[in-house]
Design an enzyme around this catalytic site. Structure first.
Site, mmCIF file in Angstrom:
data_model
loop_
_atom_site.group_PDB
_atom_site.id
_atom_site.type_symbol
_atom_site.label_atom_id
_atom_site.label_comp_id
_atom_site.label_asym_id
_atom_site.label_seq_id
_atom_site.Cartn_x
_atom_site.Cartn_y
_atom_site.Cartn_z
ATOM 1 N N GLU A 438 -37.126 106.774 68.931
ATOM 2 C CA GLU A 438 -37.344 106.046 70.033
ATOM 3 C C GLU A 438 -37.084 104.609 70.609
ATOM 4 O OE1 GLU A 438 -39.510 107.797 70.559
ATOM 5 O OE2 GLU A 438 -40.008 109.161 69.484
ATOM 6 N N GLY A 439 -35.971 104.596 71.209
ATOM 7 C CA GLY A 439 -35.427 103.479 70.891
ATOM 8 C C GLY A 439 -34.746 102.882 70.258
#
Length: 582
Positions: A438-439
């Protein structure tokens, strides 16, 4: 053997009711006007019962069994389907969804508390329903009326689950390299072709249908991330037939073995556009931001479980003679390792991190609730800015401190922590991915500094500083040393930010070199705020034991943990510290 999990209901209620005073905020949010402290307490109690009694027993066996691919269909570990059915029957997927689509319309803050408990008990299982709210919110905000009518009720109820299909072999963090193609059809649908990897929950046996949100490119798309579109591609089409989605492989991972991480192909799969053409990344960010809060809660959930286990083990494990003993206790041979100074420091560190991060994460969730539903438009706008500012900190700082904390908890167990039976080594393996997906945490730090602070001249940051300085003022009379610490750390933050704003044109790489340190400095400031807010709230209550504990915890945090922030701010200001090419 692994120690049992007990939902920290009293601590959660203290944060929600006393520290954040969420019921007063809900009263100003029309959708939540009927939600009071009593209702919230009932929700938390039932959620804690599900997590401890139904979900926790599936964790260790699910880790050993893992998922398997059987003739193109993913099979989840034993007990996962039954736990999910109980979850759905209890109405939990619909907790924060709008009543229009069959949801309960409760605050996101209560969903965050629910997921803290679920993640404490089984991260791998929790990832399946964990993507639901983000997919629901994305479709609600950007989907056509036809898509919303067909899919939102099924997602809100949990009858169908969702997956987020972004990553490709050549396009990890650089989504501008996505190659999956989408071609418009005469009936208004899309024909989607391409490959994706590392897709959590892309296939499983918990629900019949799985709704994929897929980043793709239309034929006329401009290059880079500005050319991405977002398509809804279901596993089963509305007529019940199987769509053109094939699972090529399951990844064999370090942890979260019960979570199906898939490599898959879309072979002319039928889908429908969500939002405007070439604006898919804007729509997908709704889901990604929800997922980033969820990932930050993974750090918190593991910390809570690891802290409970370490405290229990340290109280029962006897080794050596402690140099001193608690008042009223006597040496009787070997002493509990909890009496030894080195272990006391570790155990207090775990407590301080867990309780502080809970306040920060819950505040981010409350801000999102206010941004969407508060009656005052100015309050909505301010809360939106603060929520955007806190999200990368919750994700990156929460997972970093969570992983370091679980590792420290494993150390409390000594050699026993390294074997599967005590559960702590699985926690360490499961949580490690949270620093990546998620990053990555490095990307979160760059997002915080470049986009959330420097891009708007520090407006959102100054709003956060105003809030922290207001807390310092409230602490001034009874807790002056805490007020002083908060003001000192705010000054350091503002000094560092001003230096970066003034110097980045001459040295554009400077913010990128120090973004990690900047985020860590912000995270420590937020911990200090949380400790002070808890100590102040408890001091004004009628629970003497709680007041004593929060004062001791705040004093420990300020003395032993907050000094770490100084190193980070010093590194941020070291403009001359270059990075040679490797």
């Amino acid at each position: 053997m692994a120690h049992p999990y007990t939902a920290p209901l009293a601590d959660m209620r203290f944060v929600i009711e006393e520290v954040l005073q969420a019921p007063a905020s809900w009263a100003r949010c029309g959708r939540f006007a009927e939600v009071d402290a009593g209702m919230a307490a009932q929700v938390l109690e039932e959620a804690g019962r599900f997590a401890a009694e139904v979900l926790a027993p599936t964790n260790a066996p699910g880790d050993l069994e893992g998922c398997r691919l059987d003739q193109g269909q993913v099979r989840t570990p034993g007990g996962f389907r039954e736990a999910y059915r109980t979850f759905v029957d209890g109405g939990w997927p619909a907790l924060a969804c709008d009543a229009q689509w069959g949801g309960q319309g409760l605050p996101l803050l209560l969903e965050a508390a629910l997921y803290e408990m679920l993640l404490s008990c089984n991260q791998a299982w929790s990832m399946y329903p964990g993507l639901l709210h983000g997919a629901y919110a994305t479709l609600e905000a950007h989907g056509s009326e036809a898509l919303k009518a067909l899919y939102l009720p099924k997602l809100a109820s949990g009858e169908w689950l969702a997956a987020m299909a972004l990553t490709e072999p050549q396009a990890g963090s650089d989504l501008g390299q996505v190659r999956t193609r989408a071609e418009a059809q005469a009936d208004g649908s899309l024909r989607v072709t391409g490959s994706k990897i590392f897709i959590s929950g892309a296939d499983h046996d918990l629900t019949d249908n799985i709704v994929h949100l897929v980043l793709c490119r239309l034929p006329d798309a401009p290059p880079g991330s500005k050319g991405l579109s977002l398509a809804l591609v279901p596993k089963l089409l509305p007529d019940g037939s199987r769509n053109g989605i094939e699972v090529d492989a399951l990844e064999h991972k370090m942890g979260i073995h019960g979570s199906a991480t898939c490599a898959l192909r879309y072979e002319g799969a039928t889908g429908w556009l969500i939002g405007a053409p070439h604006r898919g990344l804007q729509a997908m960010f709704v889901m990604m931001n929800a997922a980033r809060l969820h990932v930050g809660l993974q750090g918190l959930g593991h910390l809570e479980r690891a802290t409970q286990s370490a405290l229990a083990y340290a109280a029962e494990r006897r080794q050596l003679r402690a140099p001193a003993v608690p008042e009223g206790q006597d040496h009787r041979g070997a002493d509990p390792i909890a009496w030894h100074p080195a272990m006391r420091r570790t155990l207090w560190t775990l407590r301080a991190l867990t309780e502080g991060l809970r306040v920060v994460a819950y505040r981010a969730a409350l801000l999102i609730d206010e941004a969407q539903h508060h009656a005052d438009p100015e309050r909505r706008a301010r809360s939106q800015r603060l929520a955007a500012l806190l999200t990368p900190i919750v994700k990156a700082f929460g997972t970093h401190q969570g992983f370091q904390g679980v590792s420290a908890a494993l150390q409390v167990f000594g050699g026993y922590g390294y074997v599967h039976e005590y559960g702590i080594e699985q926690q360490l393996r499961d949580l490690r991915i949270a620093l990546i997906y998620e990053g990555t945490n490095e990307i979160q730090a760059i997002d915080l500094l470049q986009r959330k602070v420097l891009a708007d001249g520090g407006a959102a940051l100054h709003a956060l500083v105003d809030d922290i300085e207001a807390e310092a003022a409230r602490c001034e009379a009874a807790l002056p040393h805490m007020a002083e610490a908060l003001r000192r750390e705010c000054a350091r933050l503002l000094e560092a930010t001003a230096a970066l704003q003034a110097g980045r044109e001459q040295d554009p790489e400077w913010p990128l070199r120090v973004a990690d340190d900047y985020l860590m400095g912000c995270g420590h400031l937020l911990l200090a705020w949380a400790w002070a807010a808890m100590a102040r709230a408890a001091a004004g209550g009628d629970d003497a034991a709680r007041a004593r504990h929060q004062r001791e915890l705040a004093d420990f945090g300020l003395q032993w943990l907050l000094p770490q922030a100084e190193r980070h701010w010093r590194q941020v200001l070291a403009r001359e510290a270059g990075l040679p090419w490797v």
